[in-house]
Enzyme design. Structure first.
Site, PDB file in Angstrom:
ATOM      1  N   SER A 183       0.714  -1.173   0.129  1.00 32.17           N
ATOM      2  CA  SER A 183      -0.012   0.060   0.014  1.00 32.17           C
ATOM      3  C   SER A 183       0.943   1.304  -0.144  1.00 32.17           C
ATOM      4  O   SER A 183       1.855   1.057   0.580  1.00 32.17           O
ATOM      5  CB  SER A 183      -0.864   0.086   1.440  1.00 32.17           C
ATOM      6  OG  SER A 183      -2.088  -0.973   1.079  1.00 32.17           O
ATOM      7  N   GLN A 184       0.250   2.378  -0.355  1.00 35.65           N
ATOM      8  CA  GLN A 184       0.810   3.591  -0.613  1.00 35.65           C
ATOM      9  C   GLN A 184       1.202   4.103   0.995  1.00 35.65           C
ATOM     10  O   GLN A 184       0.153   3.880   1.985  1.00 35.65           O
ATOM     11  CB  GLN A 184      -0.139   4.568  -1.058  1.00 35.65           C
ATOM     12  CG  GLN A 184       0.238   6.141  -1.051  1.00 35.65           C
ATOM     13  CD  GLN A 184      -0.782   6.979  -1.834  1.00 35.65           C
ATOM     14  OE1 GLN A 184      -1.847   6.266  -2.303  1.00 35.65           O
ATOM     15  NE2 GLN A 184      -0.735   8.220  -1.808  1.00 35.65           N
TER      16      GLN A 184
END
Length: 213
Positions: free
Chosen positions: A64-65
């Site tokens: 994930s970011q």
């Protein structure tokens, strides 16, 4: 498994980016600044490790970011010794953030390839979850319930009932709900049957798949 001064410098830049986007919890920011994210990615992506972006990992999943990880974590309001259920271990990066905050983490992953890889990898970095489980996240983990909070790291088309049921009174569920685009949603359990719901805008996640083991 090297973590150099260059990596540490890049991490501080990443912390500044995430902070500028609105993350205020100092403990969350410190965790992002401590965890060697480049080690969670394939070596071909090392240049991208400290950009605020999601990147592909094994089994068609993504890491994930960092902003999204920080955002979800901040919503959980983690305290030391909190018992937290994570749905979607993935690369283990979010698990590491929760461990940095002193939580007791129980994490479920449905992709066998990822589960095997992450189970071996996390302890090498010194991050020890209470339990890493290969299984269906939709069912939660009733034998370990209730939880102080539950975090879902994949897009869910609906909110799985078992997850709401496994929260303590006062517990928090953070889940991205929707099909192509998800709305980040927080549920706070008020009593046995009542939940307070808050929405925090659009995010994009890989889908949370049911019964696909």
């Amino acid at each position: 498994m090297k973590d150099t001064f260059k990596h540490k410098g890049l991490r501080q830049q990443l912390v500044n980016i995430v902070k500028a986007k609105g993350i205020k919890d100092e403990r969350v920011l410190k965790a992002i600044g401590r965890i060697p994210r480049h080690l969670f990615m394939d070596s071909g992506f090392l240049d991208h490790a400290y950009q605020d972006k999601a990147f592909p990992i094994a089994a068609d999943q993504t890491i994930s970011q960092p902003y999204t990880v920080a955002f979800q974590t901040e919503l959980l309001e983690v305290e030391k010794e909190h018992k937290i259920l994570e749905i979607g271990t993935g690369s283990g990066y979010q698990t590491a953030v929760l461990c940095e905050l002193g939580a007791k983490v129980f994490s479920i992953e449905r992709q066998l390839e990822l589960f095997k890889k992450t189970s071996k990898f996390l302890p090498k970095l010194g991050y020890r979850a209470k339990k890493l489980i290969f299984g269906d996240g939709y069912k939660g983990l009733p034998e370990e319930a209730p939880f102080d909070s539950i975090i879902v790291t994949a897009g869910a088309p609906f909110v799985p009932k078992p997850l709401l049921n496994q929260l303590k009174i006062g517990g928090r569920l953070v889940i991205p709900v929707g099909e192509a685009i998800q709305i980040m949603t927080l549920y706070v359990r008020k009593d046995k049957k009542e939940f307070e719901q808050h929405e925090f805008g659009e995010f994009r996640f890989v889908p949370l798949l049911e019964d696909k083991n």
